[in-house]
Design a protein around this motif. Structure first.
Motif, PDB file in Angstrom:
ATOM      1  N   SER A 236      -1.101   4.562  14.923  1.00  0.00           N
ATOM      2  CA  SER A 236      -1.129   5.133  13.569  1.00  0.00           C
ATOM      3  C   SER A 236      -1.378   4.044  12.526  1.00  0.00           C
ATOM      4  O   SER A 236      -0.525   3.758  11.693  1.00  0.00           O
ATOM      5  CB  SER A 236       0.192   5.881  13.290  1.00  0.00           C
ATOM      6  OG  SER A 236       0.052   6.728  12.165  1.00  0.00           O
ATOM      7  N   PRO A 237      -2.568   3.428  12.599  1.00  0.00           N
ATOM      8  CA  PRO A 237      -2.852   2.359  11.646  1.00  0.00           C
ATOM      9  C   PRO A 237      -3.191   2.914  10.263  1.00  0.00           C
ATOM     10  O   PRO A 237      -4.338   2.882   9.830  1.00  0.00           O
ATOM     11  CB  PRO A 237      -4.022   1.601  12.286  1.00  0.00           C
ATOM     12  CG  PRO A 237      -4.637   2.559  13.249  1.00  0.00           C
ATOM     13  CD  PRO A 237      -3.624   3.593  13.601  1.00  0.00           C
ATOM     14  N   THR A 238      -2.187   3.413   9.585  1.00  0.00           N
ATOM     15  CA  THR A 238      -2.377   4.005   8.252  1.00  0.00           C
ATOM     16  C   THR A 238      -1.243   3.575   7.335  1.00  0.00           C
ATOM     17  O   THR A 238      -0.134   3.301   7.799  1.00  0.00           O
ATOM     18  CB  THR A 238      -2.397   5.539   8.317  1.00  0.00           C
ATOM     19  OG1 THR A 238      -2.547   6.061   6.979  1.00  0.00           O
ATOM     20  CG2 THR A 238      -1.106   6.116   8.888  1.00  0.00           C
ATOM     21  N   THR A 239      -1.552   3.524   6.051  1.00  0.00           N
ATOM     22  CA  THR A 239      -0.510   3.273   5.057  1.00  0.00           C
ATOM     23  C   THR A 239      -0.593   4.333   3.959  1.00  0.00           C
ATOM     24  O   THR A 239      -0.302   4.062   2.809  1.00  0.00           O
ATOM     25  CB  THR A 239      -0.667   1.871   4.430  1.00  0.00           C
ATOM     26  OG1 THR A 239      -2.035   1.707   4.027  1.00  0.00           O
ATOM     27  CG2 THR A 239      -0.297   0.770   5.410  1.00  0.00           C
ATOM     28  N   SER A 240      -0.998   5.560   4.343  1.00  0.00           N
ATOM     29  CA  SER A 240      -1.179   6.593   3.331  1.00  0.00           C
ATOM     30  C   SER A 240      -0.268   7.803   3.555  1.00  0.00           C
ATOM     31  O   SER A 240      -0.602   8.700   4.338  1.00  0.00           O
ATOM     32  CB  SER A 240      -2.638   7.055   3.286  1.00  0.00           C
ATOM     33  OG  SER A 240      -2.783   8.093   2.328  1.00  0.00           O
ATOM     34  N   PRO A 241       0.867   7.856   2.871  1.00  0.00           N
ATOM     35  CA  PRO A 241       1.717   9.044   2.970  1.00  0.00           C
ATOM     36  C   PRO A 241       0.998  10.327   2.579  1.00  0.00           C
ATOM     37  O   PRO A 241       1.218  11.377   3.201  1.00  0.00           O
ATOM     38  CB  PRO A 241       2.865   8.757   1.991  1.00  0.00           C
ATOM     39  CG  PRO A 241       2.923   7.283   1.898  1.00  0.00           C
ATOM     40  CD  PRO A 241       1.501   6.804   2.067  1.00  0.00           C
TER      41      PRO A 241
ATOM     42  N   ALA B 250       6.327  11.325   8.381  1.00  0.00           N
ATOM     43  CA  ALA B 250       6.276   9.884   8.103  1.00  0.00           C
ATOM     44  C   ALA B 250       4.931   9.332   8.547  1.00  0.00           C
ATOM     45  O   ALA B 250       4.174   9.990   9.261  1.00  0.00           O
ATOM     46  CB  ALA B 250       7.424   9.167   8.812  1.00  0.00           C
ATOM     47  N   THR B 251       4.653   8.085   8.129  1.00  0.00           N
ATOM     48  CA  THR B 251       3.352   7.496   8.478  1.00  0.00           C
ATOM     49  C   THR B 251       3.317   6.964   9.907  1.00  0.00           C
ATOM     50  O   THR B 251       2.245   6.856  10.492  1.00  0.00           O
ATOM     51  CB  THR B 251       2.981   6.310   7.558  1.00  0.00           C
ATOM     52  OG1 THR B 251       3.967   5.289   7.709  1.00  0.00           O
ATOM     53  CG2 THR B 251       2.839   6.732   6.110  1.00  0.00           C
ATOM     54  N   ASP B 252       4.478   6.532  10.461  1.00  0.00           N
ATOM     55  CA  ASP B 252       4.495   5.855  11.767  1.00  0.00           C
ATOM     56  C   ASP B 252       3.606   4.616  11.721  1.00  0.00           C
ATOM     57  O   ASP B 252       3.100   4.177  12.758  1.00  0.00           O
ATOM     58  CB  ASP B 252       4.038   6.821  12.883  1.00  0.00           C
ATOM     59  CG  ASP B 252       4.399   6.333  14.285  1.00  0.00           C
ATOM     60  OD1 ASP B 252       5.187   5.373  14.402  1.00  0.00           O
ATOM     61  OD2 ASP B 252       3.869   6.905  15.263  1.00  0.00           O
ATOM     62  N   CYS B 253       3.375   4.062  10.528  1.00  0.00           N
ATOM     63  CA  CYS B 253       2.470   2.912  10.386  1.00  0.00           C
ATOM     64  C   CYS B 253       2.697   1.913  11.522  1.00  0.00           C
ATOM     65  O   CYS B 253       3.759   1.312  11.620  1.00  0.00           O
ATOM     66  CB  CYS B 253       2.722   2.255   9.021  1.00  0.00           C
ATOM     67  SG  CYS B 253       1.839   0.691   8.818  1.00  0.00           S
TER      68      CYS B 253
ATOM     69  N   ALA C 250       0.841  -1.212   0.000  1.00  0.00           N
ATOM     70  CA  ALA C 250       0.000   0.000   0.000  1.00  0.00           C
ATOM     71  C   ALA C 250       0.871   1.255   0.000  1.00  0.00           C
ATOM     72  O   ALA C 250       0.550   2.241  -0.680  1.00  0.00           O
ATOM     73  CB  ALA C 250      -0.925  -0.005   1.212  1.00  0.00           C
ATOM     74  N   LEU C 251       1.968   1.236   0.741  1.00  0.00           N
ATOM     75  CA  LEU C 251       2.880   2.396   0.710  1.00  0.00           C
ATOM     76  C   LEU C 251       3.463   2.563  -0.693  1.00  0.00           C
ATOM     77  O   LEU C 251       3.560   3.684  -1.206  1.00  0.00           O
ATOM     78  CB  LEU C 251       4.019   2.217   1.725  1.00  0.00           C
ATOM     79  CG  LEU C 251       3.648   2.250   3.208  1.00  0.00           C
ATOM     80  CD1 LEU C 251       4.897   2.015   4.068  1.00  0.00           C
ATOM     81  CD2 LEU C 251       3.016   3.583   3.591  1.00  0.00           C
ATOM     82  N   ALA C 252       3.838   1.443  -1.297  1.00  0.00           N
ATOM     83  CA  ALA C 252       4.412   1.510  -2.650  1.00  0.00           C
ATOM     84  C   ALA C 252       3.392   2.067  -3.643  1.00  0.00           C
ATOM     85  O   ALA C 252       3.750   2.806  -4.572  1.00  0.00           O
ATOM     86  CB  ALA C 252       4.906   0.130  -3.081  1.00  0.00           C
ATOM     87  N   ASP C 253       2.113   1.745  -3.441  1.00  0.00           N
ATOM     88  CA  ASP C 253       1.049   2.276  -4.308  1.00  0.00           C
ATOM     89  C   ASP C 253       0.999   3.803  -4.271  1.00  0.00           C
ATOM     90  O   ASP C 253       0.518   4.439  -5.196  1.00  0.00           O
ATOM     91  CB  ASP C 253      -0.330   1.779  -3.858  1.00  0.00           C
ATOM     92  CG  ASP C 253      -0.625   0.372  -4.334  1.00  0.00           C
ATOM     93  OD1 ASP C 253       0.105  -0.125  -5.209  1.00  0.00           O
ATOM     94  OD2 ASP C 253      -1.591  -0.223  -3.811  1.00  0.00           O
TER      95      ASP C 253
END
Ligand code: NIG
Ligand code: FE
Length: 417
Positions: free
Chosen positions: A327-332, A319-322, A134-137
């Motif tokens: 921080s349950p996110t994968t969206s920069p 940064a996302t801090d995923c 998802a980060l790569a997307d």
């Protein structure tokens, strides 16, 4: 080289693009109607499209009118390798429990530790892979991944190995950070004894196996004291590893100054950092890593001192801090938006935070800007102007990605190769 083509000075050429080069300290360093020539894994030429050297003919060429090129994104702070999730804690927080209450009751980080210890390496890989994908997307070409959900040497190393494997599987450059000093594991009653174990066993093991690029610690009332964090950072330096620190997130324990004193690459979070911490970071060129996802999820009211950091000239990464807790996110691009809306960054600062300054927070001088000689890590976006990346509330996928000179994701109408 495609058969039948004349030889070319470049392997790949992007034509008729606008480029946010991010090579100047302020703004986007925007070049309109530009071309970029890539040779091997490097940017070999950038300039006005009309001046593209004649020897570019013959290279694989993408003509990308209406697209924006930025440096590939660098997400310099994540905890994306973990098992399970913490949705139940989210419910408890909505009912009034605080992050610290949950941590003190043995939940929080320790809940994820139980799940991560129980997971096989394959389980962990399968659970984490969609997050890196998802980060790569969204254009991430370099990501930092921390351990910290093992809290014993074998599980910490397992997380780091999975992080490295994920990078190879997803075609993203992964930097690993050992965060064994994240929480006190149940086996230890005494934090000093655990810190000694981290310094004498976990750090040497990770360094010896070549699995860690850096070491981090959680310096906080619910984590480790400044004295304990200092011991961890000293041990990291003794083993030739870079340092980073979770600093001043929930209270001002002087974490930013401690990170600066340890010549850490970055101090991260910083909601409670005061003037002394900012001055120390400035003097030591420590990067401030801002993490709006955790600020938002914990419904914090005190934002990091962005105006003072800016005035002092401290570089600011975002940064996302995923992670499963805060921080349950994968969206920069969501983090860019939040960095502007919640912390007051400009849209250019938000993009710099995910490119040039993110690279700096990882000690990577070869990327983060679009310049001749830099690694050809490029994100291609179907947007007209760079401010759109932070303007939309997250989820902006990128149209194409060049990773170390290879077109790994192709814009529509151009096959990847
Ligand atoms: O960056 N603050 C400590 N570490 C993480 C959260 C980890 C967790 O809750 O699982 C952070 O916010
Ligand atoms: Fe974190």
């Amino acid at each position: 080289m495609e058969r039948g083509h004349v030889s070319s000075a470049y392997d790949l050429v992007l034509r008729r693009v606008d480029v946010a080069t991010m090579r100047e300290p302020h703004g986007y360093g925007l070049m309109t109607n530009a071309a970029i020539g890539v040779r091997g894994d490097r940017i070999a030429w950038i300039g006005p499209d009309a001046r593209l050297p004649a020897d570019a003919a013959g290279a694989r060429t993408l003509t990308l009118d209406g697209h924006l090129v930025t440096p590939g994104l660098v997400d310099c702070h994540t905890h994306l390798v973990y098992a399970g999730n913490r949705a139940h804690e989210f419910e408890r927080r909505l009912e009034g429990a605080s992050y610290a209450d949950i941590a003190r009751a043995g939940g929080g980080i320790l809940g994820t530790v139980r799940a991560t210890r129980a997971a096989t390496e394959d389980d962990l890989l399968a659970a984490s892979r969609p997050r890196l994908a998802a980060l790569a997307d969204e254009g991430v070409t370099t990501v930092e991944i921390k351990s910290g959900y093992g809290l014993d040497t074998p599980t910490e190393l397992k997380q780091l190995r999975v992080a490295r494997t994920l990078g190879r599987l997803c075609g993203v450059d992964v930097r690993t950070t050992l965060l064994a000093a994240h929480a006190l594991p149940p086996e230890f009653a005494d934090a000093d004894a655990y810190v000694a174990h981290v310094c004498n066993d976990t750090i040497p093991a990770a360094a010896g196996a070549g699995l860690a690029d850096a070491v981090d610690a959680f310096c906080e009332s619910i984590g480790f004291t400044p004295a304990q964090a200092a011991r961890v950072l000293d041990a990291a330096a003794a083993h030739g590893l870079a340092r980073k620190l979770h600093a001043d997130q929930l209270s001002d324990l002087g974490g930013a100054a401690l990170a600066a004193k340890a010549h850490a690459l970055s101090a991260d979070h910083l909601e409670y950092t005061g003037a002394a911490g900012i001055a120390a970071m400035r003097a030591a060129s420590t990067v401030a890593v801002l993490l709006p996802g955790a600020f938002y999820a914990l419904r914090e009211s005190r934002a990091p001192p962005v105006a003072a950091l800016r005035a002092a000239g401290v570089p600011m990464a975002v940064a996302t801090d995923c992670n499963p807790g805060t921080s349950p996110t994968t969206s920069p691009t969501l983090m860019m938006n939040m960095a502007c809306t919640l912390f007051g960054l400009t849209t250019a600062e938000a993009l710099a935070g995910f490119t040039r300054e993110g690279a700096r927070a990882l000690g990577l001088a070869d990327r983060g800007t679009v310049e001749e000689g830099r690694r050809a890590d490029l994100a291609i976006w179907n947007v007209r102007e760079p401010a759109e990346l932070a303007y939309r509330i997250g989820g902006t996928r990128c149209a194409g990605v060049v990773q170390a000179g290879r077109l790994v994701r192709a814009p529509a109408d151009h096959a990847a190769r």
